[in-house]
Write a protein that holds these residues in place. Structure first.
Motif, PDB file in Angstrom:
ATOM      1  N   LYS A 166       0.668  -1.252   0.078  1.00 47.65           N
ATOM      2  CA  LYS A 166       0.070  -0.052   0.094  1.00 47.65           C
ATOM      3  C   LYS A 166       0.811   1.231  -0.161  1.00 47.65           C
ATOM      4  CE  LYS A 166      -4.006  -2.274   2.287  1.00 47.65           C
ATOM      5  NZ  LYS A 166      -4.738  -2.198   3.697  1.00 47.65           N
ATOM      6  N   ARG A 167       2.148   0.946  -0.074  1.00 46.83           N
ATOM      7  CA  ARG A 167       3.140   2.392  -0.168  1.00 46.83           C
ATOM      8  C   ARG A 167       3.217   3.192   1.175  1.00 46.83           C
ATOM      9  NH1 ARG A 167       1.460   4.233  -6.522  1.00 46.83           N
ATOM     10  NH2 ARG A 167       1.991   2.241  -7.125  1.00 46.83           N
ATOM     11  N   GLN A 168       3.000   2.361   2.179  1.00 49.67           N
ATOM     12  CA  GLN A 168       3.132   2.983   3.437  1.00 49.67           C
ATOM     13  C   GLN A 168       4.252   3.146   4.125  1.00 49.67           C
ATOM     14  OE1 GLN A 168      -0.045   0.751   5.331  1.00 49.67           O
ATOM     15  NE2 GLN A 168      -1.546   1.941   4.592  1.00 49.67           N
ATOM     16  N   THR A 169       5.115   2.511   3.453  1.00 51.06           N
ATOM     17  CA  THR A 169       6.717   2.669   3.789  1.00 51.06           C
ATOM     18  C   THR A 169       7.213   3.840   3.391  1.00 51.06           C
ATOM     19  OG1 THR A 169       7.510   1.111   2.269  1.00 51.06           O
ATOM     20  CG2 THR A 169       6.959   0.160   4.460  1.00 51.06           C
ATOM     21  N   ARG A 170       8.525   4.420   3.959  1.00 50.66           N
ATOM     22  CA  ARG A 170       8.969   5.357   3.288  1.00 50.66           C
ATOM     23  C   ARG A 170      10.794   4.823   3.081  1.00 50.66           C
ATOM     24  NH1 ARG A 170       4.852   6.302   1.961  1.00 50.66           N
ATOM     25  NH2 ARG A 170       3.604   8.221   2.329  1.00 50.66           N
ATOM     26  N   LYS A 171      11.023   4.829   1.992  1.00 53.42           N
ATOM     27  CA  LYS A 171      12.596   4.484   1.860  1.00 53.42           C
ATOM     28  C   LYS A 171      13.139   5.681   0.971  1.00 53.42           C
ATOM     29  CE  LYS A 171      10.828   0.994  -0.686  1.00 53.42           C
ATOM     30  NZ  LYS A 171      10.895  -0.241  -1.698  1.00 53.42           N
ATOM     31  N   GLN A 172      14.423   6.037   1.410  1.00 49.77           N
ATOM     32  CA  GLN A 172      15.152   6.925   1.112  1.00 49.77           C
ATOM     33  C   GLN A 172      16.783   6.356   0.777  1.00 49.77           C
ATOM     34  OE1 GLN A 172      17.255  10.476   3.462  1.00 49.77           O
ATOM     35  NE2 GLN A 172      15.273  10.878   3.320  1.00 49.77           N
ATOM     36  N   TYR A 173      17.034   6.601  -0.457  1.00 46.13           N
ATOM     37  CA  TYR A 173      18.370   6.151  -0.870  1.00 46.13           C
ATOM     38  C   TYR A 173      19.248   7.483  -1.245  1.00 46.13           C
ATOM     39  CZ  TYR A 173      16.080   1.781  -2.152  1.00 46.13           C
ATOM     40  OH  TYR A 173      15.401   0.280  -2.419  1.00 46.13           O
ATOM     41  N   VAL A 174      20.724   6.859  -1.197  1.00 44.64           N
ATOM     42  CA  VAL A 174      21.713   7.926  -1.684  1.00 44.64           C
ATOM     43  C   VAL A 174      22.423   7.320  -3.001  1.00 44.64           C
ATOM     44  CG1 VAL A 174      23.855   8.984  -1.346  1.00 44.64           C
ATOM     45  CG2 VAL A 174      22.101   9.001   0.511  1.00 44.64           C
ATOM     46  N   ALA A 175      22.590   8.150  -4.107  1.00 41.40           N
ATOM     47  CA  ALA A 175      23.246   7.541  -5.128  1.00 41.40           C
ATOM     48  C   ALA A 175      24.300   8.662  -5.672  1.00 41.40           C
ATOM     49  CB  ALA A 175      22.113   7.331  -6.124  1.00 41.40           C
ATOM     50  N   ARG A 176      25.492   8.025  -6.069  1.00 40.85           N
ATOM     51  CA  ARG A 176      26.190   8.906  -6.790  1.00 40.85           C
ATOM     52  C   ARG A 176      25.890   8.570  -8.419  1.00 40.85           C
ATOM     53  NH1 ARG A 176      31.902   7.818  -5.322  1.00 40.85           N
ATOM     54  NH2 ARG A 176      32.568   9.730  -6.626  1.00 40.85           N
TER      55      ARG A 176
END
Length: 216
Positions: free
Chosen positions: A88-98
């Motif tokens: 249900k897209r209730q989680t929040r994910k955050q990434y770091v990318a170069r």
């Protein structure tokens, strides 16, 4: 990729958080989340976690080349609870990318549908006819010698989404064995790290945020 040899890192398991229902791990780059086909691809994060937590159950995955936060459930109830949150897209994910190149704008959203590139599996591609909706929010953290460091926040969770969306922007992720070419590919690993995962705890529903330090 035909000459690929699976040589996963043998680092000790890095446990970021554990309690009676959940265990969060900092997955190293180069290790499969789940076993592949064949005995030579049996070593994976799930197997290593189950060696310590035999009751651990899979909830989601990270690409083999991606490092960072991944959560496992410690009961069927927790697995169902978390599975619904991801669905249900209730989680929040955050990434770091170069990424390769100087990203001009400070932030934005990529909204491009994705589908599998069948002749070149497991590659994915943008397809406006048959692709599934996919959105990625991004923001520049800083510019660097080889390009830009970005914060990526996927709204959807398609396979290879961040990698294909960055390529579509003209800024492939450094070290990407599938989508980067020439100088952008000449890095020792994929420069993509799942820095933070936020969800609701299956026991009581309280918010829980777990993060892993960026290794590059």
């Amino acid at each position: 990729m035909s000459d690929f040899i699976y040589q996963p890192p043998q680092d000790d398991l890095v446990i970021l958080h554990e309690d009676h229902e959940l265990v969060f791990i900092d997955k190293p780059a180069g290790l499969l989340s789940v076993p592949g086909r064949g005995a030579h691809l049996a070593d994976c994060l799930l197997a290593r976690v189950q060696a310590v937590f035999p009751e651990a159950l899979l909830v989601h995955r990270l690409d083999m080349d991606t490092s960072g936060v991944i959560v496992f459930a410690r009961s069927p109830m927790a697995q169902r609870h978390l599975g619904l949150q991801f669905e249900k897209r209730q989680t929040r994910k955050q990434y770091v990318a170069r990424v390769w190149g100087q990203v001009a704008e400070p932030s934005g959203r990529v909204d491009l549908p994705l589908t599998v590139d069948w002749p070149n599996r497991p590659r994915q591609m943008v397809c406006h006819d048959t692709g599934r909706p996919a959105q990625t929010d991004w923001a520049v953290l800083r510019h660097e010698e080889h390009g830009s460091r970005l914060r990526l926040s996927p709204v959807t969770g398609r396979s290879h989404q961040l990698r294909v969306h960055m390529l579509a922007m003209g800024h492939p992720i450094l070290g990407d064995p599938f989508y980067a070419t020439a100088e952008a590919a000449a890095f020792p690993r994929l420069m993509l790290h799942a820095r933070e995962l936020r969800l609701r705890h299956p026991d009581g529903g309280r918010g829980l945020t777990v993060s892993a330090p960026v290794p590059f």
